[in-house]
Design a protein around this motif. Structure first.
Motif, PDB file in Angstrom:
ATOM      1  N   THR A 126       2.098   0.224  14.203  1.00  0.00           N
ATOM      2  CA  THR A 126       1.214  -0.633  13.410  1.00  0.00           C
ATOM      3  C   THR A 126       0.384   0.171  12.412  1.00  0.00           C
ATOM      4  O   THR A 126       0.166  -0.262  11.272  1.00  0.00           O
ATOM      5  CB  THR A 126       0.279  -1.430  14.340  1.00  0.00           C
ATOM      6  OG1 THR A 126       1.077  -2.272  15.173  1.00  0.00           O
ATOM      7  CG2 THR A 126      -0.688  -2.290  13.534  1.00  0.00           C
ATOM      8  N   PHE A 131       1.647  -6.466  11.322  1.00  0.00           N
ATOM      9  CA  PHE A 131       1.369  -5.827  10.033  1.00  0.00           C
ATOM     10  C   PHE A 131       0.629  -6.799   9.112  1.00  0.00           C
ATOM     11  O   PHE A 131       1.191  -7.271   8.119  1.00  0.00           O
ATOM     12  CB  PHE A 131       2.670  -5.366   9.369  1.00  0.00           C
ATOM     13  CG  PHE A 131       3.436  -4.346  10.153  1.00  0.00           C
ATOM     14  CD1 PHE A 131       2.996  -3.036  10.255  1.00  0.00           C
ATOM     15  CD2 PHE A 131       4.610  -4.692  10.798  1.00  0.00           C
ATOM     16  CE1 PHE A 131       3.705  -2.089  10.982  1.00  0.00           C
ATOM     17  CE2 PHE A 131       5.328  -3.757  11.528  1.00  0.00           C
ATOM     18  CZ  PHE A 131       4.868  -2.450  11.628  1.00  0.00           C
ATOM     19  N   HIS A 135       0.833  -7.342   4.878  1.00  0.00           N
ATOM     20  CA  HIS A 135       2.093  -6.885   4.292  1.00  0.00           C
ATOM     21  C   HIS A 135       2.929  -8.079   3.843  1.00  0.00           C
ATOM     22  O   HIS A 135       2.934  -9.121   4.513  1.00  0.00           O
ATOM     23  CB  HIS A 135       2.906  -6.086   5.319  1.00  0.00           C
ATOM     24  CG  HIS A 135       2.345  -4.733   5.610  1.00  0.00           C
ATOM     25  ND1 HIS A 135       2.941  -3.566   5.190  1.00  0.00           N
ATOM     26  CD2 HIS A 135       1.233  -4.353   6.282  1.00  0.00           C
ATOM     27  CE1 HIS A 135       2.237  -2.534   5.595  1.00  0.00           C
ATOM     28  NE2 HIS A 135       1.193  -2.978   6.264  1.00  0.00           N
TER      29      HIS A 135
END
Length: 335
Positions: free
Chosen positions: A94, A126, A129
């Protein structure tokens, strides 16, 4: 001169290795394998014999068994590990993936317990993202053999999808775009269940008419649940819906179809999975999909019969008898 984009693919199964081989022809690519022996074989012998036999891999494809090292290299991260192992794998990296690196899922299952789709698991691991998926009617061995195929890269931001397209496309592998991430992802998840039904049909010798009925009504079930969950129903007529369904149900190489065939021969679900030696996502997904169907008040008679078989409550013969008892309604009423 701009640095080339490095693609990192997590998971050295048949499809992860094949996709990494495609991207390695376009840009530097690293494949993470859980097994050090597999990583060494890919790196030094340019083979992944367990999953792709003696098919040669591009000499430029690099492999590693170091998950953290791979994650730190990624400009684009592709996740190809089984759905039940996704979170455990991603939680280890992560804090290793740089901010804003796009993450693309190849996974076609649901997380046990949470019922989350792979892109939802990725988004939790995440946050911030860009997250999407690449899917389509893609039998890995055929693509590795150089046969023509196509896939869809689905991202909510079409500009991100457009930037990713050339990383995976080749003269024989066409990559389209779609912003309906939910619909594209559900198609890949649900078709595995129908493929188990198709395999049972093959094993039971029920005939081509019955197999055609299962495929077409299976597509109707996929569309019905997808629209109830908020997907665009038109998506299910495309590559990630009907296209993937046809390939997975018809190909003798399809893992989920082979599970269905093994069940029809009288093997237990544990024996069928052991004989396959690979992950068939539909086995784990079928009961979870029925939970989603109940939650959204959608009837899925084919999926219900498959769920009964993979949980040991019904036999394949019982399942096909059960389908005959379902009353026929209006054929156009698929949603």
């Amino acid at each position: 001169m701009a640095r080339a984009v490095r693609v990192v693919v997590l998971g050295a199964g048949s499809w992860g290795t094949t996709l990494a081989s495609l991207s390695a022809r376009n840009t530097p690519t690293t494949l993470w394998a859980r097994s050090e022996d597999t990583a060494r074989e890919i790196d030094t012998e340019h083979r992944n014999r367990r999953y792709l036999g003696e098919r040669p891999l591009p000499p430029g494809l690099r492999a590693t068994a170091d998950l953290v090292e791979a994650a730190r290299e990624a400009d684009v991260l592709v996740v190809g590990v089984p759905s039940h192992a996704m979170r455990k794998t991603l939680e280890q990296i992560t804090n290793e993936v740089r901010a804003w690196v796009p993450v693309v899922s190849l996974v076609k299952g649901l997380e046990p317990g949470t019922r989350l789709r792979p892109t939802e698991v990725i988004a939790e691991c995440f946050p911030g993202h860009p997250v999407g998926l690449l899917a389509g009617p893609n039998i890995a061995g055929e693509i590795a053999d150089g046969m023509a195929a196509a896939a869809v890269i689905a991202m909510q931001d079409d500009a991100v999808a457009a930037a990713l397209q050339p990383l995976f496309a080749t003269s024989l592998f066409r990559v389209y775009r779609n912003t309906d991430v939910l619909g594209c992802e559900l198609g890949g998840i649900l078709k595995n269940i129908v493929a188990i039904a198709a395999g049972m049909a093959e094993g039971l010798g029920v005939g081509d008419n019955t197999r055609a009925m299962v495929l077409s009504r299976g597509l109707a079930e996929m569309t019905r649940l997808g629209e109830a969950m908020g997907a665009n129903p038109r998506t299910f007529a495309g590559l990630t819906g009907m296209g993937d369904l046809i390939a997975t149900c018809m190909s003798p190489s399809s893992r989920n179809r082979r599970i269905g065939e093994a069940l029809a021969r009288g093997l237990s679900i544990d024996e069928a999975v052991e004989a396959l030696g690979q992950v068939a996502e539909g086995v784990r997904t079928a009961p979870t999909v029925m939970e989603l169907a109940d939650e959204h008040d959608v009837e899925l008679p084919i999926a219900a019969e498959v769920a009964g078989v993979v949980t040991g409550k019904r036999t394949p013969t019982d399942a096909y008898r059960g389908l005959r008892r379902v009353a026929a309604g209006d054929e156009e009423d698929i949603v």
